[in-house]
Design a protein around this motif. Structure first.
Motif: not given
Length: 385
Positions: A173-201
């Motif tokens: 819940l970040h500021a005026h949150d506008k991220t609920g327009g697409v239902a990603l489901g558990d799988a989509g949430q996991y994919l959107m959580a995968l990190c690609f910072c240098p440490a994770c890469r």
């Protein structure tokens, strides 16, 4: 069942009647915030204010010397919780006969991400999540471990509850949150959580994956979801979208980083705490889930901590996986929202508590004594009687 209510320092400080009012609910304990994220909170009974705006993630006590000269360090609260706000509230609550445990928010800080963007989770599109510190980065892990120890072990506290001790993802819940327009489901949430910072890469590379190829695969897997074709099949859907070996490799990296952070943080708390100090984690038994209730392996987390606090606002099903691995002295606390305006159901608390006990719960947590209306609190008093 032993029952604790969540409380903020500003619910108590400046309101002489608050400690006795909370004790009169019939609770044995309060879980009092000592380190917390930004929030805007209602205070329906406070004699001086009705709204408190906590502008950024902060500690509610004077931070110690351990932070001197360090790049990553906690911030003191502003005028919403000045000085040793935690200590003042804890003393008043203890004076009303309540046990006091600390409530510590860890891997969730928008200010940390704003001031140090390199600490944030970076998704497969290159977007940073400033509210979500990447728990794979060594400096961030050291910061979170030390924050856990300092914020947990405050004078007079008999235990702590560590929240957000794991991966944080897109939901926030970040500021005026506008991220609920697409239902990603558990799988989509996991994919959107995968990190690609240098440490994770680098971590994916250690698992035999090419980070660039993985990022491409994640974006391709997400493309149908943006068109509204979410498949909410949980982990099997992730395996289908990425392929089982690739999906398993991402989990091996992320699960390992989360487990070792949990081990390190709990060990740091125990090293700083007196004998008998209780350490609980807010937890979800689905290990790949992200958020305030960190996804964990139940057997592992109960071998590390004294127990868990389990979200039960949507039902008590998440208790069972933990109960399977509980020892005789394990704390399994069922966390119920008792604020009607936030979707809670204080009127059914007695029945909900009985259901939770049947599934192995040993204690109750009530969210949140400061936010609830007078009517909600009356229902809580009746249920606990």
């Amino acid at each position: 069942m032993k029952t604790s209510a969540f409380v903020y320092p500003w619910d108590v400080n400046g309101d002489p009647g608050a400690p006795e009012r909370i004790a009169a609910l019939g609770v044995d304990q309060v879980t009092l915030a000592s380190a917390y994220h930004s929030t805007r909170a209602l205070t329906p009974r406070h004699p001086r204010h009705r709204i408190v705006t906590a502008e950024y993630a902060a500690v509610y006590y004077p931070a110690g010397d351990r932070w001197a000269g360090r790049r990553l360090r906690p911030h003191q609260a502003g005028d919403w919780a000045p000085g040793d706000a935690y200590g003042a509230a804890a003393e008043a609550l203890a004076g009303a006969g309540l046990d006091v445990h600390t409530w510590v928010i860890l891997a969730h800080s928008s200010r940390l991400g704003a001031e140090h963007p390199d600490t944030s989770v970076v998704n497969a599109y290159g977007d940073r999540y400033p509210w979500a510190p990447c728990i794979a980065q060594p400096a961030t892990r050291a910061y979170l471990t030390d924050l856990a120890a300092e914020a947990a072990v405050r004078p007079g506290a008999a235990g702590t509850e560590l929240e957000s001790l794991g991966w944080y993802g897109l939901p926030h819940l970040h500021a005026h949150d506008k991220t609920g327009g697409v239902a990603l489901g558990d799988a989509g949430q996991y994919l959107m959580a995968l990190c690609f910072c240098p440490a994770c890469r680098a971590g994916y590379g250690d698992q035999g994956l090419d980070a660039d190829e993985l990022a491409t695969a994640v974006r391709e897997a997400l493309e149908p979801l943006w068109r509204g074709a979410a498949d909410d099949g949980g982990w099997p859907t992730v395996e289908k979208l990425l392929g089982e070996p690739v999906a398993a490799a991402t989990r091996a990296w992320r699960d390992g980083r989360a487990r070792t952070l949990q081990e390190a943080a709990v060990a740091a708390v125990r090293a700083a705490a007196p004998v008998g100090f209780q350490v609980l984690l807010h937890a979800d038994p689905v290990a790949y889930h992200c958020g305030a209730n960190a996804g964990v392996d139940p057997a592992h987390v109960l071998s590390v901590a004294d127990g868990v606090v389990v979200p039960c606002a949507g039902g008590t099903a998440l208790l069972a996986p933990f109960a399977e691995h509980a020892r005789e002295d394990t704390v399994l606390a069922a966390n119920f929202t008792v604020v009607s305006g936030m979707g809670g159901s204080p009127g059914t608390l007695a029945a909900d508590a009985a259901r939770a006990r049947d599934l192995g719960a040993t204690e109750l947590r009530l969210y949140h004594a400061g936010l609830a209306s007078d009517g909600d609190l009356a229902a809580v008093r009746a249920a606990l009687r």
